[in-house]
Design an enzyme around this catalytic site. Structure first.
Site, PDB file in Angstrom:
ATOM      1  N   LYS A  50      -4.069   9.386   0.869  1.00  0.00           N
ATOM      2  CA  LYS A  50      -4.584   9.177  -0.487  1.00  0.00           C
ATOM      3  C   LYS A  50      -5.270  10.559  -0.996  1.00  0.00           C
ATOM      4  CE  LYS A  50      -5.669   4.351   0.198  1.00  0.00           C
ATOM      5  NZ  LYS A  50      -6.781   3.412   0.317  1.00  0.00           N
ATOM      6  N   GLN A  94     -12.793   3.156   1.935  1.00  0.00           N
ATOM      7  CA  GLN A  94     -11.735   2.557   2.776  1.00  0.00           C
ATOM      8  C   GLN A  94     -12.031   1.089   3.670  1.00  0.00           C
ATOM      9  OE1 GLN A  94      -8.454   3.882   2.618  1.00  0.00           O
ATOM     10  NE2 GLN A  94      -7.870   2.318   3.940  1.00  0.00           N
ATOM     11  N   ASP A 117     -10.374   1.114  -7.028  1.00  0.00           N
ATOM     12  CA  ASP A 117      -9.691   0.073  -6.117  1.00  0.00           C
ATOM     13  C   ASP A 117      -9.658  -1.278  -6.926  1.00  0.00           C
ATOM     14  OD1 ASP A 117      -8.257   0.649  -4.110  1.00  0.00           O
ATOM     15  OD2 ASP A 117     -10.038   0.684  -2.487  1.00  0.00           O
TER      16      ASP A 117
END
Ligand code: NAD
Length: 281
Positions: A50, A94, A117
Protein backbone atom coordinates in the site's frame (compact mmCIF):
# COMPACT_ATOMS: atom_id res chain seq x y z
CA UNK A 1 -19.22 -21.89 -22.57
CA UNK A 2 -15.87 -20.70 -21.28
CA UNK A 3 -15.97 -17.59 -19.13
CA UNK A 4 -14.28 -14.35 -20.12
CA UNK A 5 -11.71 -13.69 -17.41
CA UNK A 6 -11.71 -10.22 -15.84
CA UNK A 7 -8.12 -9.08 -15.44
CA UNK A 8 -7.98 -7.15 -12.16
CA UNK A 9 -4.27 -6.51 -12.53
CA UNK A 10 -4.81 -4.66 -15.77
CA UNK A 11 -7.72 -2.60 -14.43
CA UNK A 12 -5.83 -1.81 -11.21
CA UNK A 13 -2.98 -0.44 -13.38
CA UNK A 14 -5.46 1.74 -15.27
CA UNK A 15 -6.99 3.06 -12.02
CA UNK A 16 -3.56 3.75 -10.52
CA UNK A 17 -2.52 5.70 -13.62
CA UNK A 18 -5.78 7.68 -13.42
CA UNK A 19 -5.10 8.53 -9.76
CA UNK A 20 -1.47 9.44 -10.50
CA UNK A 21 -2.60 11.75 -13.33
CA UNK A 22 -5.30 13.40 -11.22
CA UNK A 23 -2.83 13.85 -8.34
CA UNK A 24 -0.25 15.51 -10.59
CA UNK A 25 -2.87 17.73 -12.26
CA UNK A 26 -4.34 18.96 -9.00
CA UNK A 27 -0.89 19.64 -7.50
CA UNK A 28 -1.91 18.13 -4.17
CA UNK A 29 0.10 15.35 -2.63
CA UNK A 30 -2.36 13.44 -0.44
CA UNK A 31 -0.90 12.22 2.86
CA UNK A 32 -1.70 8.59 3.67
CA UNK A 33 -1.09 7.36 7.23
CA UNK A 34 -0.99 3.58 7.35
CA UNK A 35 -0.91 2.26 10.92
CA UNK A 36 0.68 -1.15 11.44
CA UNK A 37 0.73 -2.80 14.85
CA UNK A 38 3.20 -5.60 15.51
CA UNK A 39 5.11 -7.89 13.18
CA UNK A 40 2.46 -10.09 11.52
CA UNK A 41 4.18 -11.01 8.21
CA UNK A 42 1.04 -10.91 6.01
CA UNK A 43 -0.02 -7.52 7.41
CA UNK A 44 3.54 -6.26 6.92
CA UNK A 45 3.45 -7.27 3.25
CA UNK A 46 0.03 -5.66 2.66
CA UNK A 47 1.07 -2.39 4.29
CA UNK A 48 4.39 -2.31 2.40
CA UNK A 49 2.62 -2.64 -0.92
CA UNK A 50 0.00 0.00 0.00
CA UNK A 51 2.82 2.40 0.90
CA UNK A 52 4.86 1.64 -2.20
CA UNK A 53 1.95 2.12 -4.60
CA UNK A 54 0.76 5.26 -2.85
CA UNK A 55 4.21 6.84 -3.09
CA UNK A 56 4.32 5.83 -6.78
CA UNK A 57 1.01 7.70 -7.24
CA UNK A 58 2.58 10.89 -5.80
CA UNK A 59 1.24 10.59 -2.24
CA UNK A 60 3.11 11.40 0.97
CA UNK A 61 3.90 8.35 3.12
CA UNK A 62 3.00 9.12 6.75
CA UNK A 63 3.29 5.53 7.99
CA UNK A 64 3.27 4.68 11.72
CA UNK A 65 4.59 1.34 12.98
CA UNK A 66 3.67 0.53 16.59
CA UNK A 67 4.98 -2.33 18.74
CA UNK A 68 2.84 -5.45 19.18
CA UNK A 69 2.39 -4.66 22.91
CA UNK A 70 1.01 -1.16 22.29
CA UNK A 71 -1.89 -0.43 24.64
CA UNK A 72 -5.43 0.40 23.51
CA UNK A 73 -4.97 3.93 24.90
CA UNK A 74 -1.69 4.52 23.05
CA UNK A 75 -3.10 3.25 19.77
CA UNK A 76 -6.23 5.37 20.11
CA UNK A 77 -4.07 8.41 20.91
CA UNK A 78 -2.10 7.87 17.68
CA UNK A 79 -5.34 7.58 15.67
CA UNK A 80 -6.65 10.77 17.34
CA UNK A 81 -3.38 12.60 16.54
CA UNK A 82 -3.59 11.57 12.91
CA UNK A 83 -7.20 12.74 12.81
CA UNK A 84 -6.17 16.19 14.06
CA UNK A 85 -3.05 16.46 11.84
CA UNK A 86 -3.73 18.61 8.79
CA UNK A 87 -0.96 16.84 6.85
CA UNK A 88 -2.95 13.59 6.99
CA UNK A 89 -5.69 13.02 4.42
CA UNK A 90 -6.22 9.30 4.90
CA UNK A 91 -5.90 6.94 7.89
CA UNK A 92 -5.73 3.18 7.43
CA UNK A 93 -5.38 0.92 10.45
CA UNK A 94 -4.21 -2.45 9.15
CA UNK A 95 -6.39 -5.32 10.39
CA UNK A 96 -6.35 -7.74 12.10
CA UNK A 97 -4.94 -6.13 15.25
CA UNK A 98 -3.26 -8.23 17.98
CA UNK A 99 -5.84 -10.01 20.16
CA UNK A 100 -5.46 -7.71 23.19
CA UNK A 101 -6.72 -4.73 21.18
CA UNK A 102 -10.35 -3.80 20.47
CA UNK A 103 -10.38 -3.15 16.71
CA UNK A 104 -13.94 -1.78 16.64
CA UNK A 105 -13.06 0.83 19.26
CA UNK A 106 -9.94 1.84 17.29
CA UNK A 107 -11.88 2.14 14.03
CA UNK A 108 -14.48 4.27 15.82
CA UNK A 109 -11.71 6.83 16.53
CA UNK A 110 -10.83 7.32 12.85
CA UNK A 111 -11.87 10.76 11.63
CA UNK A 112 -14.75 10.01 9.21
CA UNK A 113 -13.41 12.37 6.52
CA UNK A 114 -10.08 10.46 6.60
CA UNK A 115 -11.63 6.99 6.73
CA UNK A 116 -10.10 5.72 3.46
CA UNK A 117 -11.00 2.11 4.31
CA UNK A 118 -14.65 3.18 4.66
CA UNK A 119 -15.11 1.17 7.87
CA UNK A 120 -16.35 3.70 10.42
CA UNK A 121 -20.00 3.86 11.47
CA UNK A 122 -20.28 7.25 9.75
CA UNK A 123 -19.03 5.82 6.43
CA UNK A 124 -21.28 2.78 6.79
CA UNK A 125 -24.26 5.07 7.51
CA UNK A 126 -23.51 7.26 4.51
CA UNK A 127 -23.35 4.15 2.34
CA UNK A 128 -26.58 2.72 3.79
CA UNK A 129 -28.36 6.01 3.05
CA UNK A 130 -26.69 6.29 -0.36
CA UNK A 131 -25.10 9.64 0.53
CA UNK A 132 -21.63 10.71 -0.68
CA UNK A 133 -18.80 9.28 1.39
CA UNK A 134 -15.78 7.00 1.43
CA UNK A 135 -16.66 3.41 0.48
CA UNK A 136 -14.89 0.21 1.57
CA UNK A 137 -12.09 -0.59 -0.87
CA UNK A 138 -12.70 -4.22 -1.85
CA UNK A 139 -16.41 -3.88 -2.69
CA UNK A 140 -15.74 -0.63 -4.60
CA UNK A 141 -13.12 -2.49 -6.60
CA UNK A 142 -15.68 -5.19 -7.43
CA UNK A 143 -18.12 -2.59 -8.82
CA UNK A 144 -15.36 -1.12 -10.93
CA UNK A 145 -14.44 -4.59 -12.27
CA UNK A 146 -18.07 -5.25 -13.27
CA UNK A 147 -18.33 -1.88 -15.04
CA UNK A 148 -15.05 -2.38 -16.85
CA UNK A 149 -16.09 -5.86 -18.01
CA UNK A 150 -19.33 -4.40 -19.36
CA UNK A 151 -21.56 -6.36 -16.96
CA UNK A 152 -24.85 -4.48 -16.53
CA UNK A 153 -25.73 -3.94 -12.85
CA UNK A 154 -29.02 -2.02 -13.10
CA UNK A 155 -31.95 -4.44 -12.89
CA UNK A 156 -29.68 -7.48 -12.55
CA UNK A 157 -30.19 -9.99 -9.76
CA UNK A 158 -27.02 -9.83 -7.67
CA UNK A 159 -26.31 -12.44 -5.00
CA UNK A 160 -23.61 -11.71 -2.43
CA UNK A 161 -22.28 -14.64 -0.40
CA UNK A 162 -20.99 -13.24 2.91
CA UNK A 163 -22.17 -10.40 5.14
CA UNK A 164 -19.00 -9.11 6.80
CA UNK A 165 -18.58 -5.41 7.58
CA UNK A 166 -15.49 -5.38 5.33
CA UNK A 167 -16.90 -7.00 2.19
CA UNK A 168 -20.35 -8.64 2.03
CA UNK A 169 -22.56 -5.99 3.65
CA UNK A 170 -21.05 -2.97 1.87
CA UNK A 171 -20.95 -4.98 -1.36
CA UNK A 172 -24.71 -5.55 -1.17
CA UNK A 173 -25.29 -1.84 -0.45
CA UNK A 174 -23.14 -0.76 -3.39
CA UNK A 175 -24.98 -3.10 -5.74
CA UNK A 176 -28.31 -1.84 -4.40
CA UNK A 177 -27.17 1.75 -4.96
CA UNK A 178 -26.60 0.78 -8.59
CA UNK A 179 -30.17 -0.54 -8.87
CA UNK A 180 -29.50 -4.26 -8.72
CA UNK A 181 -31.97 -6.55 -6.95
CA UNK A 182 -29.82 -7.92 -4.15
CA UNK A 183 -29.89 -11.15 -2.15
CA UNK A 184 -27.42 -11.69 0.69
CA UNK A 185 -26.42 -15.24 1.64
CA UNK A 186 -24.45 -16.23 4.73
CA UNK A 187 -23.46 -19.24 6.77
CA UNK A 188 -27.08 -19.91 7.85
CA UNK A 189 -28.55 -19.75 4.34
CA UNK A 190 -30.47 -23.03 4.05
CA UNK A 191 -29.84 -23.87 0.40
CA UNK A 192 -26.94 -21.84 -0.94
CA UNK A 193 -26.92 -23.34 -4.44
CA UNK A 194 -30.58 -22.61 -5.13
CA UNK A 195 -30.05 -18.97 -4.10
CA UNK A 196 -26.82 -18.45 -6.04
CA UNK A 197 -28.19 -20.17 -9.18
CA UNK A 198 -30.63 -17.27 -9.59
CA UNK A 199 -27.78 -14.72 -9.75
CA UNK A 200 -26.87 -12.73 -12.85
CA UNK A 201 -24.02 -11.34 -10.74
CA UNK A 202 -22.54 -13.56 -8.02
CA UNK A 203 -20.03 -12.06 -5.58
CA UNK A 204 -18.48 -14.64 -3.28
CA UNK A 205 -16.82 -13.42 -0.07
CA UNK A 206 -17.25 -16.30 2.37
CA UNK A 207 -13.66 -17.12 3.23
CA UNK A 208 -14.22 -20.82 2.39
CA UNK A 209 -11.91 -22.25 -0.28
CA UNK A 210 -13.79 -23.63 -3.30
CA UNK A 211 -17.23 -23.08 -1.70
CA UNK A 212 -18.84 -22.20 -5.02
CA UNK A 213 -18.67 -24.57 -7.98
CA UNK A 214 -20.47 -25.04 -11.30
CA UNK A 215 -23.62 -26.28 -9.53
CA UNK A 216 -23.98 -22.87 -7.83
CA UNK A 217 -23.79 -20.83 -11.03
CA UNK A 218 -26.41 -19.83 -13.57
CA UNK A 219 -25.03 -20.23 -17.12
CA UNK A 220 -23.57 -16.93 -18.31
CA UNK A 221 -23.48 -15.26 -14.86
CA UNK A 222 -20.71 -12.87 -13.86
CA UNK A 223 -18.86 -14.47 -10.94
CA UNK A 224 -16.58 -12.36 -8.76
CA UNK A 225 -14.34 -14.26 -6.35
CA UNK A 226 -13.25 -12.15 -3.39
CA UNK A 227 -11.77 -15.03 -1.36
CA UNK A 228 -8.01 -15.43 -0.95
CA UNK A 229 -6.44 -18.55 0.52
CA UNK A 230 -2.80 -19.53 0.68
CA UNK A 231 -2.36 -23.25 -0.08
CA UNK A 232 0.65 -25.45 -0.84
CA UNK A 233 -0.18 -25.04 -4.54
CA UNK A 234 -0.35 -21.23 -4.31
CA UNK A 235 -3.30 -18.86 -3.93
CA UNK A 236 -6.91 -19.89 -4.51
CA UNK A 237 -10.31 -18.30 -3.98
CA UNK A 238 -13.78 -19.16 -2.69
CA UNK A 239 -14.78 -20.29 -6.19
CA UNK A 240 -13.66 -23.54 -7.78
CA UNK A 241 -12.04 -21.83 -10.77
CA UNK A 242 -11.88 -24.75 -13.22
CA UNK A 243 -15.51 -25.83 -12.89
CA UNK A 244 -16.81 -22.24 -12.68
CA UNK A 245 -15.11 -21.16 -15.87
CA UNK A 246 -17.04 -23.83 -17.81
CA UNK A 247 -20.37 -22.21 -16.98
CA UNK A 248 -19.89 -18.54 -15.98
CA UNK A 249 -20.02 -15.71 -18.53
CA UNK A 250 -17.38 -13.66 -16.68
CA UNK A 251 -15.05 -14.76 -13.91
CA UNK A 252 -12.30 -13.17 -11.84
CA UNK A 253 -9.17 -15.27 -11.27
CA UNK A 254 -7.35 -15.62 -7.95
CA UNK A 255 -4.75 -14.18 -7.87
CA UNK A 256 -5.09 -11.28 -10.29
CA UNK A 257 -8.81 -10.49 -9.91
CA UNK A 258 -10.25 -8.59 -6.97
CA UNK A 259 -7.01 -8.41 -4.93
CA UNK A 260 -5.18 -5.77 -6.98
CA UNK A 261 -8.33 -3.63 -7.10
CA UNK A 262 -8.41 -3.26 -3.32
CA UNK A 263 -5.23 -1.16 -3.24
CA UNK A 264 -6.27 0.75 -6.36
CA UNK A 265 -9.53 1.69 -4.57
CA UNK A 266 -7.56 2.75 -1.49
CA UNK A 267 -5.54 5.17 -3.63
CA UNK A 268 -8.72 6.50 -5.19
CA UNK A 269 -10.31 7.00 -1.75
CA UNK A 270 -7.23 8.78 -0.42
CA UNK A 271 -7.19 11.21 -3.33
CA UNK A 272 -10.94 11.76 -2.96
CA UNK A 273 -10.52 12.43 0.78
CA UNK A 274 -7.73 14.93 0.04
CA UNK A 275 -9.85 16.70 -2.58
CA UNK A 276 -12.87 16.89 -0.24
CA UNK A 277 -10.74 18.26 2.58
CA UNK A 278 -9.40 20.98 0.28
CA UNK A 279 -12.85 21.78 -1.10
CA UNK A 280 -11.88 20.66 -4.62
CA UNK A 281 -14.83 18.26 -4.85
P1 NAD B 1 -15.48 -13.01 7.17
O1 NAD B 1 -15.01 -14.31 7.72
O2 NAD B 1 -15.51 -11.80 8.03
O3 NAD B 1 -16.97 -13.20 6.62
C1 NAD B 1 -17.34 -14.33 5.91
C2 NAD B 1 -18.82 -14.30 5.63
O4 NAD B 1 -19.15 -15.44 4.85
C3 NAD B 1 -19.70 -14.35 6.86
O5 NAD B 1 -20.70 -13.35 6.76
C4 NAD B 1 -20.31 -15.76 6.86
O6 NAD B 1 -21.67 -15.75 7.32
C5 NAD B 1 -20.26 -16.13 5.38
N1 NAD B 1 -20.04 -17.58 5.22
C6 NAD B 1 -19.11 -18.35 5.80
N2 NAD B 1 -19.25 -19.64 5.43
C7 NAD B 1 -20.30 -19.66 4.59
C8 NAD B 1 -20.95 -20.70 3.89
N3 NAD B 1 -20.54 -21.97 3.98
N4 NAD B 1 -22.00 -20.40 3.11
C9 NAD B 1 -22.42 -19.11 3.00
N5 NAD B 1 -21.84 -18.09 3.65
C10 NAD B 1 -20.80 -18.36 4.44
O7 NAD B 1 -14.62 -12.77 5.86
P2 NAD B 1 -14.36 -11.43 4.97
O8 NAD B 1 -13.48 -10.49 5.70
O9 NAD B 1 -15.64 -10.92 4.41
O10 NAD B 1 -13.50 -12.08 3.79
C11 NAD B 1 -14.03 -13.09 2.95
C12 NAD B 1 -12.92 -13.61 2.05
O11 NAD B 1 -12.47 -12.55 1.23
C13 NAD B 1 -11.69 -14.13 2.80
O12 NAD B 1 -11.15 -15.22 2.06
C14 NAD B 1 -10.73 -12.97 2.75
O13 NAD B 1 -9.38 -13.37 2.81
C15 NAD B 1 -11.06 -12.39 1.40
N6 NAD B 1 -10.76 -10.96 1.26
C16 NAD B 1 -10.12 -10.58 0.13
C17 NAD B 1 -9.86 -9.25 -0.09
C18 NAD B 1 -9.18 -8.85 -1.36
O14 NAD B 1 -8.60 -7.78 -1.43
N7 NAD B 1 -9.25 -9.68 -2.39
C19 NAD B 1 -10.23 -8.28 0.84
C20 NAD B 1 -10.92 -8.69 1.99
C21 NAD B 1 -11.20 -10.05 2.19
Amino acid sequence: MTATLIDGKELAGIVRREVTGRTAASAIAPGLATVLVGEDPASGIYVASKRKLSVAAGFRDLHRHLPSDVTQEELERVVDELGADDEVDGILVQLPLPAHLDAAAVIARIHPDKDVDGLTEVSAGRLALNRPGLRPCTPSGVIRLLDWAGVGIKGAHAVVVGRSDLVGRPQAQLLLARDATVTICHRYTADLASATRTADILVVAAGVPGLVGAEHIKPGAAVIDVGIHRTEDGLCGDVDFESARQIAGHLTPVPGGVGPMTIASLLQNTLTAAEFRRGIR
